[in-house]
Scaffold this motif. Structure first.
Motif, mmCIF file in Angstrom:
data_model
loop_
_atom_site.group_PDB
_atom_site.id
_atom_site.type_symbol
_atom_site.label_atom_id
_atom_site.label_comp_id
_atom_site.label_asym_id
_atom_site.label_seq_id
_atom_site.Cartn_x
_atom_site.Cartn_y
_atom_site.Cartn_z
ATOM 1 N N MET A 49 0.819 -1.191 0.000
ATOM 2 C CA MET A 49 0.000 0.000 0.000
ATOM 3 C C MET A 49 0.872 1.269 0.000
ATOM 4 S SD MET A 49 -3.166 1.175 2.387
ATOM 5 C CE MET A 49 -2.349 1.794 3.827
ATOM 6 N N GLU A 50 2.040 1.202 0.630
ATOM 7 C CA GLU A 50 2.888 2.393 0.673
ATOM 8 C C GLU A 50 3.320 2.834 -0.717
ATOM 9 O OE1 GLU A 50 6.162 2.168 3.371
ATOM 10 O OE2 GLU A 50 4.858 2.206 5.136
ATOM 11 N N LEU A 51 3.559 1.886 -1.603
ATOM 12 C CA LEU A 51 3.941 2.228 -2.970
ATOM 13 C C LEU A 51 2.841 3.050 -3.637
ATOM 14 C CD1 LEU A 51 5.876 2.014 -5.351
ATOM 15 C CD2 LEU A 51 4.757 -0.138 -5.961
ATOM 16 N N GLU A 52 1.598 2.632 -3.462
ATOM 17 C CA GLU A 52 0.481 3.368 -4.043
ATOM 18 C C GLU A 52 0.362 4.764 -3.443
ATOM 19 O OE1 GLU A 52 0.217 0.180 -3.026
ATOM 20 O OE2 GLU A 52 -0.473 -0.926 -4.782
ATOM 21 N N ILE A 53 0.599 4.872 -2.160
ATOM 22 C CA ILE A 53 0.544 6.183 -1.499
ATOM 23 C C ILE A 53 1.598 7.112 -2.093
ATOM 24 C CG2 ILE A 53 0.923 7.399 0.684
ATOM 25 C CD1 ILE A 53 -0.337 4.929 2.082
ATOM 26 N N PHE A 54 2.800 6.584 -2.263
ATOM 27 C CA PHE A 54 3.859 7.408 -2.843
ATOM 28 C C PHE A 54 3.565 7.763 -4.301
ATOM 29 C CE2 PHE A 54 6.481 5.766 0.746
ATOM 30 C CZ PHE A 54 6.800 7.004 1.284
ATOM 31 N N GLU A 55 2.878 6.868 -5.021
ATOM 32 C CA GLU A 55 2.477 7.186 -6.387
ATOM 33 C C GLU A 55 1.510 8.375 -6.409
ATOM 34 O OE1 GLU A 55 0.897 3.825 -8.506
ATOM 35 O OE2 GLU A 55 2.701 2.645 -8.176
ATOM 36 N N ILE A 56 0.562 8.373 -5.492
ATOM 37 C CA ILE A 56 -0.391 9.489 -5.418
ATOM 38 C C ILE A 56 0.344 10.791 -5.134
ATOM 39 C CG2 ILE A 56 -2.322 10.464 -4.091
ATOM 40 C CD1 ILE A 56 -3.277 7.515 -3.679
ATOM 41 N N ILE A 57 1.243 10.769 -4.175
ATOM 42 C CA ILE A 57 2.005 11.969 -3.821
ATOM 43 C C ILE A 57 2.859 12.431 -5.000
ATOM 44 C CG2 ILE A 57 3.854 12.881 -2.351
ATOM 45 C CD1 ILE A 57 2.747 10.968 -0.128
ATOM 46 N N GLU A 80 -1.105 13.601 -15.224
ATOM 47 C CA GLU A 80 -0.556 13.212 -13.918
ATOM 48 C C GLU A 80 -1.666 13.048 -12.883
ATOM 49 O OE1 GLU A 80 2.605 12.354 -13.008
ATOM 50 O OE2 GLU A 80 3.105 12.491 -15.130
ATOM 51 N N LEU A 81 -2.635 13.951 -12.921
ATOM 52 C CA LEU A 81 -3.764 13.836 -11.987
ATOM 53 C C LEU A 81 -4.548 12.559 -12.262
ATOM 54 C CD1 LEU A 81 -5.123 17.482 -11.774
ATOM 55 C CD2 LEU A 81 -3.870 16.206 -10.017
ATOM 56 N N ASP A 82 -4.702 12.210 -13.523
ATOM 57 C CA ASP A 82 -5.414 10.980 -13.869
ATOM 58 C C ASP A 82 -4.692 9.757 -13.297
ATOM 59 O OD1 ASP A 82 -7.308 12.479 -15.237
ATOM 60 O OD2 ASP A 82 -6.478 12.027 -17.227
ATOM 61 N N LEU A 83 -3.364 9.753 -13.391
ATOM 62 C CA LEU A 83 -2.590 8.645 -12.833
ATOM 63 C C LEU A 83 -2.773 8.551 -11.317
ATOM 64 C CD1 LEU A 83 0.695 9.019 -14.914
ATOM 65 C CD2 LEU A 83 -0.991 7.163 -15.091
ATOM 66 N N ALA A 84 -2.706 9.699 -10.659
ATOM 67 C CA ALA A 84 -2.886 9.721 -9.205
ATOM 68 C C ALA A 84 -4.297 9.263 -8.835
ATOM 69 C CB ALA A 84 -2.617 11.121 -8.657
ATOM 70 N N HIS A 85 -5.275 9.743 -9.581
ATOM 71 C CA HIS A 85 -6.663 9.395 -9.289
ATOM 72 C C HIS A 85 -6.914 7.906 -9.515
ATOM 73 C CE1 HIS A 85 -11.086 9.303 -9.931
ATOM 74 N NE2 HIS A 85 -11.029 10.073 -8.867
ATOM 75 N N ASN A 86 -6.297 7.339 -10.550
ATOM 76 C CA ASN A 86 -6.448 5.900 -10.804
ATOM 77 C C ASN A 86 -5.903 5.082 -9.633
ATOM 78 O OD1 ASN A 86 -7.606 6.420 -13.289
ATOM 79 N ND2 ASN A 86 -5.731 6.069 -14.437
ATOM 80 N N THR A 87 -4.787 5.510 -9.100
ATOM 81 C CA THR A 87 -4.209 4.815 -7.942
ATOM 82 C C THR A 87 -5.111 4.960 -6.733
ATOM 83 O OG1 THR A 87 -1.976 5.175 -8.794
ATOM 84 C CG2 THR A 87 -2.173 4.634 -6.461
ATOM 85 N N GLN A 88 -5.632 6.157 -6.526
ATOM 86 C CA GLN A 88 -6.556 6.395 -5.418
ATOM 87 C C GLN A 88 -7.791 5.503 -5.558
ATOM 88 O OE1 GLN A 88 -8.962 9.925 -5.606
ATOM 89 N NE2 GLN A 88 -8.650 10.340 -3.433
ATOM 90 N N THR A 89 -8.319 5.408 -6.758
ATOM 91 C CA THR A 89 -9.498 4.580 -7.007
ATOM 92 C C THR A 89 -9.211 3.113 -6.720
ATOM 93 O OG1 THR A 89 -10.313 6.132 -8.661
ATOM 94 C CG2 THR A 89 -11.177 3.893 -8.770
ATOM 95 N N LYS A 90 -8.005 2.660 -7.086
ATOM 96 C CA LYS A 90 -7.608 1.280 -6.815
ATOM 97 C C LYS A 90 -7.617 1.004 -5.307
ATOM 98 C CE LYS A 90 -3.362 0.179 -7.810
ATOM 99 N NZ LYS A 90 -2.099 -0.210 -8.468
ATOM 100 N N LEU A 91 -7.123 1.956 -4.528
ATOM 101 C CA LEU A 91 -7.121 1.775 -3.071
ATOM 102 C C LEU A 91 -8.535 1.783 -2.509
ATOM 103 C CD1 LEU A 91 -4.083 4.008 -2.026
ATOM 104 C CD2 LEU A 91 -4.221 1.507 -1.995
ATOM 105 N N ILE A 92 -9.376 2.650 -3.028
ATOM 106 C CA ILE A 92 -10.765 2.708 -2.560
ATOM 107 C C ILE A 92 -11.479 1.395 -2.879
ATOM 108 C CG2 ILE A 92 -13.009 3.827 -2.946
ATOM 109 C CD1 ILE A 92 -11.394 6.476 -3.348
ATOM 110 N N GLN A 93 -11.282 0.889 -4.086
ATOM 111 C CA GLN A 93 -11.910 -0.377 -4.471
ATOM 112 C C GLN A 93 -11.413 -1.529 -3.605
ATOM 113 O OE1 GLN A 93 -11.000 -0.451 -8.661
ATOM 114 N NE2 GLN A 93 -12.967 0.473 -9.211
ATOM 115 N N ALA A 94 -10.135 -1.527 -3.280
ATOM 116 C CA ALA A 94 -9.581 -2.573 -2.416
ATOM 117 C C ALA A 94 -10.270 -2.540 -1.051
ATOM 118 C CB ALA A 94 -8.071 -2.403 -2.261
#
Length: 101
Positions: free
Chosen positions: A1-9, A44-58
């Motif tokens: 999960m930390e990798l995804e968090i850093f991707e969002i940042i 870039e925002l789309d990439l961050a949002h996609n990662t955020q959505t993946k975490l929400i779905q999880a």
């Protein structure tokens, strides 16, 4: 999960950087460059949002995602980047009008 968090940042920060570069270009009446940079910011925002959505779905699928200060920071960075990019888009449009006169 930390990798995804850093991707969002990271993607959120890159989006902010592109947005501010777009504003600088617009101030210098380089409107094509400004528009191109705003497209990059949105990508870039789309990439961050996609990662955020993946975490929400999880989480919705029952995964136990622990809320951390780092996660809160990532969400804050993303929301700020979205807001700033939207505001800068409006500023670029105003500069287009100003420079056209």
């Amino acid at each position: 999960m930390e990798l995804e968090i850093f991707e969002i940042i990271s993607h959120g920060g890159d989006a902010r950087g592109f947005a501010y570069e777009a504003l600088k270009a617009a101030r210098q009446n380089e409107m094509k460059k400004a528009d191109e940079l705003l497209v990059k910011a949105q990508e870039e925002l789309d990439l961050a949002h996609n990662t955020q959505t993946k975490l929400i779905q999880a989480e919705l699928n029952g995964e136990d995602l622990k809320m951390s200060l780092l996660m809160v920071h990532a969400q804050d960075q993303l929301m700020t980047a979205i807001s700033e990019k939207n505001l800068i888009e409006q500023m670029v449009e105003m500069l287009k009008i100003i420079h056209s006169k």
